[in-house]
Design a protein around this motif. Structure first.
Motif, PDB file in Angstrom:
ATOM      1  N   ALA A   1     -11.611  20.347  14.029  1.00  0.00           N
ATOM      2  CA  ALA A   1     -11.326  20.379  12.591  1.00  0.00           C
ATOM      3  C   ALA A   1     -11.053  21.803  12.122  1.00  0.00           C
ATOM      4  O   ALA A   1     -10.121  22.043  11.339  1.00  0.00           O
ATOM      5  CB  ALA A   1     -12.489  19.771  11.809  1.00  0.00           C
ATOM      6  N   THR A   2     -11.839  22.773  12.602  1.00  0.00           N
ATOM      7  CA  THR A   2     -11.579  24.159  12.221  1.00  0.00           C
ATOM      8  C   THR A   2     -10.278  24.656  12.844  1.00  0.00           C
ATOM      9  O   THR A   2      -9.606  25.518  12.277  1.00  0.00           O
ATOM     10  CB  THR A   2     -12.745  25.071  12.647  1.00  0.00           C
ATOM     11  N   GLY A   3      -9.905  24.108  14.004  1.00  0.00           N
ATOM     12  CA  GLY A   3      -8.600  24.448  14.585  1.00  0.00           C
ATOM     13  C   GLY A   3      -7.456  24.017  13.694  1.00  0.00           C
ATOM     14  O   GLY A   3      -6.449  24.728  13.560  1.00  0.00           O
ATOM     15  N   VAL A   4      -7.604  22.860  13.055  1.00  0.00           N
ATOM     16  CA  VAL A   4      -6.571  22.394  12.118  1.00  0.00           C
ATOM     17  C   VAL A   4      -6.471  23.346  10.939  1.00  0.00           C
ATOM     18  O   VAL A   4      -5.367  23.754  10.529  1.00  0.00           O
ATOM     19  CB  VAL A   4      -6.878  20.966  11.639  1.00  0.00           C
ATOM     20  N   THR A   5      -7.612  23.725  10.357  1.00  0.00           N
ATOM     21  CA  THR A   5      -7.570  24.605   9.182  1.00  0.00           C
ATOM     22  C   THR A   5      -7.044  25.992   9.531  1.00  0.00           C
ATOM     23  O   THR A   5      -6.298  26.595   8.756  1.00  0.00           O
ATOM     24  CB  THR A   5      -8.971  24.718   8.559  1.00  0.00           C
ATOM     25  N   LEU A   6      -7.407  26.516  10.707  1.00  0.00           N
ATOM     26  CA  LEU A   6      -6.899  27.830  11.105  1.00  0.00           C
ATOM     27  C   LEU A   6      -5.397  27.793  11.348  1.00  0.00           C
ATOM     28  O   LEU A   6      -4.689  28.772  11.079  1.00  0.00           O
ATOM     29  CB  LEU A   6      -7.628  28.307  12.363  1.00  0.00           C
ATOM     30  N   ALA A   7      -4.896  26.666  11.864  1.00  0.00           N
ATOM     31  CA  ALA A   7      -3.457  26.538  12.075  1.00  0.00           C
ATOM     32  C   ALA A   7      -2.695  26.573  10.762  1.00  0.00           C
ATOM     33  O   ALA A   7      -1.519  26.970  10.719  1.00  0.00           O
ATOM     34  CB  ALA A   7      -3.148  25.237  12.812  1.00  0.00           C
ATOM     35  N   LEU A   8      -3.359  26.178   9.678  1.00  0.00           N
ATOM     36  CA  LEU A   8      -2.728  26.194   8.358  1.00  0.00           C
ATOM     37  C   LEU A   8      -3.012  27.489   7.601  1.00  0.00           C
ATOM     38  O   LEU A   8      -2.659  27.608   6.425  1.00  0.00           O
ATOM     39  CB  LEU A   8      -3.230  24.995   7.531  1.00  0.00           C
ATOM     40  N   GLY A   9      -3.657  28.457   8.279  1.00  0.00           N
ATOM     41  CA  GLY A   9      -4.050  29.693   7.614  1.00  0.00           C
ATOM     42  C   GLY A   9      -2.882  30.471   7.042  1.00  0.00           C
ATOM     43  O   GLY A   9      -2.944  30.968   5.905  1.00  0.00           O
ATOM     44  N   ASP A  10      -1.793  30.626   7.809  1.00  0.00           N
ATOM     45  CA  ASP A  10      -0.640  31.371   7.311  1.00  0.00           C
ATOM     46  C   ASP A  10      -0.005  30.677   6.109  1.00  0.00           C
ATOM     47  O   ASP A  10       0.439  31.335   5.161  1.00  0.00           O
ATOM     48  CB  ASP A  10       0.404  31.540   8.425  1.00  0.00           C
ATOM     49  N   ILE A  11       0.048  29.357   6.164  1.00  0.00           N
ATOM     50  CA  ILE A  11       0.598  28.619   5.029  1.00  0.00           C
ATOM     51  C   ILE A  11      -0.295  28.800   3.806  1.00  0.00           C
ATOM     52  O   ILE A  11       0.181  28.992   2.680  1.00  0.00           O
ATOM     53  CB  ILE A  11       0.748  27.126   5.378  1.00  0.00           C
ATOM     54  N   ALA A  12      -1.625  28.769   4.018  1.00  0.00           N
ATOM     55  CA  ALA A  12      -2.559  28.984   2.906  1.00  0.00           C
ATOM     56  C   ALA A  12      -2.359  30.363   2.298  1.00  0.00           C
ATOM     57  O   ALA A  12      -2.391  30.525   1.065  1.00  0.00           O
ATOM     58  CB  ALA A  12      -3.995  28.820   3.399  1.00  0.00           C
ATOM     59  N   LEU A  13      -2.122  31.371   3.147  1.00  0.00           N
ATOM     60  CA  LEU A  13      -1.893  32.724   2.642  1.00  0.00           C
ATOM     61  C   LEU A  13      -0.595  32.805   1.849  1.00  0.00           C
ATOM     62  O   LEU A  13      -0.523  33.475   0.805  1.00  0.00           O
ATOM     63  CB  LEU A  13      -1.865  33.703   3.815  1.00  0.00           C
ATOM     64  N   LYS A  14       0.428  32.108   2.302  1.00  0.00           N
ATOM     65  CA  LYS A  14       1.696  32.101   1.574  1.00  0.00           C
ATOM     66  C   LYS A  14       1.545  31.384   0.231  1.00  0.00           C
ATOM     67  O   LYS A  14       2.165  31.785  -0.766  1.00  0.00           O
ATOM     68  CB  LYS A  14       2.781  31.438   2.423  1.00  0.00           C
ATOM     69  N   VAL A  15       0.739  30.328   0.210  1.00  0.00           N
ATOM     70  CA  VAL A  15       0.468  29.645  -1.061  1.00  0.00           C
ATOM     71  C   VAL A  15      -0.222  30.594  -2.018  1.00  0.00           C
ATOM     72  O   VAL A  15       0.097  30.656  -3.215  1.00  0.00           O
ATOM     73  CB  VAL A  15      -0.381  28.375  -0.824  1.00  0.00           C
ATOM     74  N   TRP A  16      -1.202  31.367  -1.500  1.00  0.00           N
ATOM     75  CA  TRP A  16      -1.900  32.346  -2.337  1.00  0.00           C
ATOM     76  C   TRP A  16      -0.924  33.393  -2.870  1.00  0.00           C
ATOM     77  O   TRP A  16      -0.983  33.768  -4.047  1.00  0.00           O
ATOM     78  CB  TRP A  16      -3.005  33.012  -1.522  1.00  0.00           C
ATOM     79  N   GLN A  17      -0.017  33.858  -2.009  1.00  0.00           N
ATOM     80  CA  GLN A  17       0.973  34.839  -2.452  1.00  0.00           C
ATOM     81  C   GLN A  17       1.851  34.282  -3.565  1.00  0.00           C
ATOM     82  O   GLN A  17       2.183  34.987  -4.527  1.00  0.00           O
ATOM     83  CB  GLN A  17       1.860  35.253  -1.275  1.00  0.00           C
ATOM     84  N   ALA A  18       2.235  33.013  -3.415  1.00  0.00           N
ATOM     85  CA  ALA A  18       3.170  32.405  -4.376  1.00  0.00           C
ATOM     86  C   ALA A  18       2.489  31.992  -5.676  1.00  0.00           C
ATOM     87  O   ALA A  18       3.178  31.783  -6.680  1.00  0.00           O
ATOM     88  CB  ALA A  18       3.839  31.191  -3.744  1.00  0.00           C
TER      89      ALA A  18
END
Length: 403
Positions: free
Chosen positions: A228-245
């Motif tokens: 489960a944490t592997g899934v969330t870490l895989a989405l980490g870059d997308i989460a960071l881009k969402v934060w940027q946007a």
């Protein structure tokens, strides 16, 4: 006849409904089998590389990739951060500073990330490690080029960047589905058996299935956590881009400022030490982990973005963001992380098991190797499910070849 219930003539007895014949069981069995088989080869690589990364500090130390610095004389004050940056720029005059990284485990070190003019992100950045007390560069290998750094890249994104991260997330999601469906089908297989019973003398396949069920139950919690944490870490870059946007754009719109070329602050601006001190004064007890220059992909055009980490407990694994004006070192805002970045930050130590010392590392390693066995054992169980039919096909193939 005594002991038998009476039945009406001409009415057949209703067969008992077996759970294993239910539609939900058959769906769960299909999901468990095929998600496990598809994920198996990738999961084997992730388990092996993940086990190595658990001991990355010990491996780097053993192979001479760890950075060592001599202790400064007692009472020696740290050099001004402007001198540290100047010393870093002396190693690559054509570049410009993008960020300063402070090492919590080694407070005598600070890393300056240098990028090409006009660059706003860390792609292609050159890290320069310096001694804060002497102002001199420390010979340190690029962490991305060390053996453990290469293995980390394999584990994190298969050398493919964001597409590789997402592919790894898909593998982790398949493993989660395999585990959850395994819970559904586990009951019928162990009905009437003592937990942990390994039946012997009734065929190798039955013994291996008992091992599969037993070890799968023992490591289920760990495997679910890591997957489960592997899934969330895989989405980490997308989460960071969402934060940027979203959040970063809100900060930029709220605190605004004129546009200017990204780069170091002009001499009339506040010193780097003043910016850091202002951020830490706004959040007493918290310390600076990272300072990003204005004009970077993670800051506004006129503010430093300072990442502050907490003093204890979970706060040491999280950070808050201080937006500090480059002109007068005024803290414009302290912003907490959105929930999705909190999840990402907390997932990393849980995934790698690197927060509890050697005992936790050994536990993570044991669970990883048990899971490796379960993965290979499950593939064998599928392959050996019809031994007689397969033997007949092999015999027929041999007869044809002989003819």
């Amino acid at each position: 006849m005594a002991g038998m219930s009476a039945r009406r003539p001409g009415v057949a007895a209703k067969a008992p409904v077996r759970f294993t014949a239910s539609r939900s069981f058959r769906i769960a069995l299909w999901l468990h089998r095929w998600t496990g088989l598809i994920a198996a080869p990738f999961f084997l690589i992730l388990c092996i590389s993940g086990t190595i990364l658990i001991f990355h500090e010990e491996i780097d130390e053993g192979f001479g990739y760890a950075t060592h610095t001599d202790a400064a004389s007692p009472g020696t004050p740290p050099r001004p951060l402007s001198e540290i940056v100047a010393a870093a720029l002396a190693t690559a005059p054509a570049r410009r500073p993008l960020a300063l990284v402070f090492d919590a485990d080694h407070p005598e070190r600070v890393t300056v990330s240098l990028v090409e003019p006009g660059a706003r992100a860390f792609d292609g950045a050159k890290p320069v490690v310096l001694d804060r007390y002497r102002g001199t560069a420390i010979e340190a290998p690029d962490p991305r080029s060390t053996p453990t750094g290469i293995i980390l890249t394999l584990h994190a994104n298969w050398f493919l960047g964001l597409p590789g991260e997402l592919a790894g997330g898909v593998v982790a999601l398949l493993v989660v589905i395999c585990l959850v469906s395994g819970i559904v089908i586990y009951g019928p297989f162990i009905r009437g058996l003592a937990f942990g019973l390994i039946r012997r003398g009734r065929g190798e396949r039955l013994r291996q299935r008992d091992l599969h069920n037993f070890l799968g139950t023992v490591t289920l919690g760990w495997a679910l956590l890591v997957s489960a944490t592997g899934v969330t870490l895989a989405l980490g870059d997308i989460a960071l881009k969402v934060w940027q946007a979203t959040e970063l754009q809100r900060l930029a719109a709220t605190h605004g400022g004129h546009k200017r070329e990204a780069g170091p602050i002009a001499g009339s601006g506040s010193s780097l030490d003043a910016v850091r001190a202002a951020a830490e004064a706004a959040k007493p007890g918290w310390r600076t982990s990272l300072m990003l220059y204005p004009g970077s992909a993670f800051s506004t055009e006129r503010h430093f973005t300072v990442l502050l980490v907490g003093p204890e407990g979970l706060q040491k694994r999280l950070f808050e963001i201080a937006l500090v004006d480059a002109a007068d070192a005024r803290v414009a805002e302290i912003a907490a992380l959105p929930w999705y970045l909190v999840v990402t930050q907390l997932s990393q130590p849980l995934h790698f098991g690197d927060y509890g010392g050697l005992p936790l590392k050994l536990l993570w390693t044991a669970c990883a190797w048990f899971t490796l066995f379960i993965t290979g054992n499950g593939a064998w169980l599928w392959f050996a499910r019809h031994p007689r039919r397969r033997k007949a096909r092999d015999d027929e193939r041999g007869v044809r070849q002989a003819a």
